[in-house]
Design a protein around this motif. Sequence first.
Motif, PDB file in Angstrom:
ATOM      1  N   LYS A 130       0.839  -1.192   0.000  1.00 37.22           N
ATOM      2  CA  LYS A 130       0.000   0.000   0.000  1.00 37.22           C
ATOM      3  C   LYS A 130       0.880   1.250   0.000  1.00 37.22           C
ATOM      4  N   GLN A 131       1.901   1.260   0.860  1.00 36.22           N
ATOM      5  CA  GLN A 131       2.824   2.400   0.915  1.00 36.22           C
ATOM      6  C   GLN A 131       3.559   2.573  -0.414  1.00 36.22           C
ATOM      7  N   GLN A 132       3.962   1.445  -0.978  1.00 33.17           N
ATOM      8  CA  GLN A 132       4.673   1.475  -2.253  1.00 33.17           C
ATOM      9  C   GLN A 132       3.758   2.057  -3.333  1.00 33.17           C
ATOM     10  N   GLY A 133       2.504   1.648  -3.349  1.00 31.76           N
ATOM     11  CA  GLY A 133       1.545   2.163  -4.330  1.00 31.76           C
ATOM     12  C   GLY A 133       1.327   3.656  -4.171  1.00 31.76           C
ATOM     13  N   ARG A 134       1.235   4.131  -2.937  1.00 29.32           N
ATOM     14  CA  ARG A 134       1.068   5.571  -2.691  1.00 29.32           C
ATOM     15  C   ARG A 134       2.252   6.363  -3.230  1.00 29.32           C
ATOM     16  N   ARG A 135       3.444   5.858  -2.962  1.00 29.31           N
ATOM     17  CA  ARG A 135       4.648   6.556  -3.447  1.00 29.31           C
ATOM     18  C   ARG A 135       4.697   6.588  -4.972  1.00 29.31           C
ATOM     19  N   GLU A 136       4.339   5.460  -5.586  1.00 31.60           N
ATOM     20  CA  GLU A 136       4.353   5.413  -7.050  1.00 31.60           C
ATOM     21  C   GLU A 136       3.313   6.356  -7.645  1.00 31.60           C
ATOM     22  N   ARG A 137       2.126   6.400  -7.045  1.00 32.56           N
ATOM     23  CA  ARG A 137       1.091   7.320  -7.544  1.00 32.56           C
ATOM     24  C   ARG A 137       1.521   8.768  -7.360  1.00 32.56           C
ATOM     25  N   ALA A 138       2.143   9.061  -6.233  1.00 33.63           N
ATOM     26  CA  ALA A 138       2.619  10.426  -5.974  1.00 33.63           C
ATOM     27  C   ALA A 138       3.702  10.806  -6.972  1.00 33.63           C
ATOM     28  N   ALA A 139       4.596   9.878  -7.278  1.00 33.77           N
ATOM     29  CA  ALA A 139       5.670  10.157  -8.242  1.00 33.77           C
ATOM     30  C   ALA A 139       5.087  10.366  -9.633  1.00 33.77           C
ATOM     31  N   THR A 140       4.100   9.551 -10.006  1.00 37.17           N
ATOM     32  CA  THR A 140       3.455   9.680 -11.321  1.00 37.17           C
ATOM     33  C   THR A 140       2.723  11.014 -11.415  1.00 37.17           C
ATOM     34  N   ALA A 141       2.006  11.372 -10.357  1.00 36.10           N
ATOM     35  CA  ALA A 141       1.269  12.636 -10.340  1.00 36.10           C
ATOM     36  C   ALA A 141       2.234  13.811 -10.450  1.00 36.10           C
ATOM     37  N   ALA A 142       3.364  13.717  -9.787  1.00 30.44           N
ATOM     38  CA  ALA A 142       4.353  14.804  -9.837  1.00 30.44           C
ATOM     39  C   ALA A 142       4.916  14.957 -11.245  1.00 30.44           C
ATOM     40  N   ARG A 143       5.096  13.847 -11.944  1.00 29.67           N
ATOM     41  CA  ARG A 143       5.626  13.918 -13.311  1.00 29.67           C
ATOM     42  C   ARG A 143       4.589  14.483 -14.275  1.00 29.67           C
ATOM     43  N   GLU A 144       3.327  14.248 -14.015  1.00 25.45           N
ATOM     44  CA  GLU A 144       2.269  14.676 -14.930  1.00 25.45           C
ATOM     45  C   GLU A 144       1.777  16.085 -14.646  1.00 25.45           C
ATOM     46  N   ARG A 145       2.140  16.667 -13.534  1.00 25.47           N
ATOM     47  CA  ARG A 145       1.701  18.012 -13.172  1.00 25.47           C
ATOM     48  C   ARG A 145       2.296  19.010 -14.162  1.00 25.47           C
ATOM     49  N   PRO A 146       1.456  19.874 -14.687  1.00 24.74           N
ATOM     50  CA  PRO A 146       2.016  20.881 -15.614  1.00 24.74           C
ATOM     51  C   PRO A 146       2.913  21.862 -14.856  1.00 24.74           C
ATOM     52  N   VAL A 147       3.928  22.271 -15.532  1.00 26.34           N
ATOM     53  CA  VAL A 147       4.876  23.207 -14.923  1.00 26.34           C
ATOM     54  C   VAL A 147       4.594  24.576 -15.515  1.00 26.34           C
ATOM     55  N   PHE A 148       4.209  25.506 -14.677  1.00 23.76           N
ATOM     56  CA  PHE A 148       3.937  26.864 -15.125  1.00 23.76           C
ATOM     57  C   PHE A 148       5.147  27.721 -14.818  1.00 23.76           C
ATOM     58  N   PRO A 149       5.507  28.555 -15.763  1.00 23.68           N
ATOM     59  CA  PRO A 149       6.637  29.443 -15.457  1.00 23.68           C
ATOM     60  C   PRO A 149       6.243  30.383 -14.316  1.00 23.68           C
ATOM     61  N   GLN A 150       7.180  30.658 -13.485  1.00 23.86           N
ATOM     62  CA  GLN A 150       6.895  31.554 -12.384  1.00 23.86           C
ATOM     63  C   GLN A 150       6.841  32.980 -12.905  1.00 23.86           C
ATOM     64  N   SER A 151       5.865  33.676 -12.430  1.00 26.09           N
ATOM     65  CA  SER A 151       5.764  35.073 -12.880  1.00 26.09           C
ATOM     66  C   SER A 151       6.830  35.892 -12.177  1.00 26.09           C
ATOM     67  N   ARG A 152       7.376  36.787 -12.940  1.00 25.13           N
ATOM     68  CA  ARG A 152       8.375  37.680 -12.349  1.00 25.13           C
ATOM     69  C   ARG A 152       7.712  39.030 -12.072  1.00 25.13           C
ATOM     70  N   LYS A 153       8.066  39.498 -10.955  1.00 26.65           N
ATOM     71  CA  LYS A 153       7.518  40.810 -10.625  1.00 26.65           C
ATOM     72  C   LYS A 153       8.341  41.868 -11.356  1.00 26.65           C
ATOM     73  N   ALA A 154       7.640  42.828 -11.818  1.00 24.04           N
ATOM     74  CA  ALA A 154       8.322  43.913 -12.526  1.00 24.04           C
ATOM     75  C   ALA A 154       9.110  44.738 -11.527  1.00 24.04           C
ATOM     76  N   PRO A 155      10.324  45.100 -11.903  1.00 24.43           N
ATOM     77  CA  PRO A 155      11.094  45.925 -10.989  1.00 24.43           C
ATOM     78  C   PRO A 155      10.450  47.301 -10.798  1.00 24.43           C
ATOM     79  N   ARG A 156      10.552  47.904  -9.712  1.00 28.16           N
ATOM     80  CA  ARG A 156       9.961  49.223  -9.447  1.00 28.16           C
ATOM     81  C   ARG A 156      10.903  50.310  -9.682  1.00 28.16           C
TER      82      ARG A 156
END
Length: 139
Positions: free
Chosen positions: A113-139
């Motif tokens: 069960k623990q092994q399955g949770r870790r594998e699902r978490a790893a799969t979910a992490a790989r499939e998560r879209p990566v959004f570029p971080q917004s940069r704040k405009a300098p003032r």
Amino acid sequence: MKISELAVRTGVSTHRLRRYEAQGLIRASRRPSGYREFDDRVVREVIFISMGRDLGFSLTALAEFLPRYRAGRLTAEEMIESMHERIAEVDREIASLRALRRKLVSHIGWFRKQQGRRERAATAARERPVFPQSRKAPR
């Protein structure tokens, strides 16, 4: 007879026969040469001990039977009662081993069960879209 002959006649190793002698279960006299000399009656005693060991009786328990066995006073009823007691011991050992087996199977399930949770978490992490971080405009 020598110990090697006793071993052949009983099917019990010389090492084990020496152990039986050291524990006082069987007796041997000594020849002038120092070799052990066993009486023919010891064959029956060794077979009795060997059969008892095959049934799981301890050497201590067999040592308690031997004097009556040698004297011809050990009854079938006494042996049957002892075997019933041995069966009860075996049943307790079986129950204990079954409980241990259930525990092991349960732990395997937990690890899977623990092994399955870790594998699902790893799969979910790989499939998560990566959004570029917004940069704040300098003032």
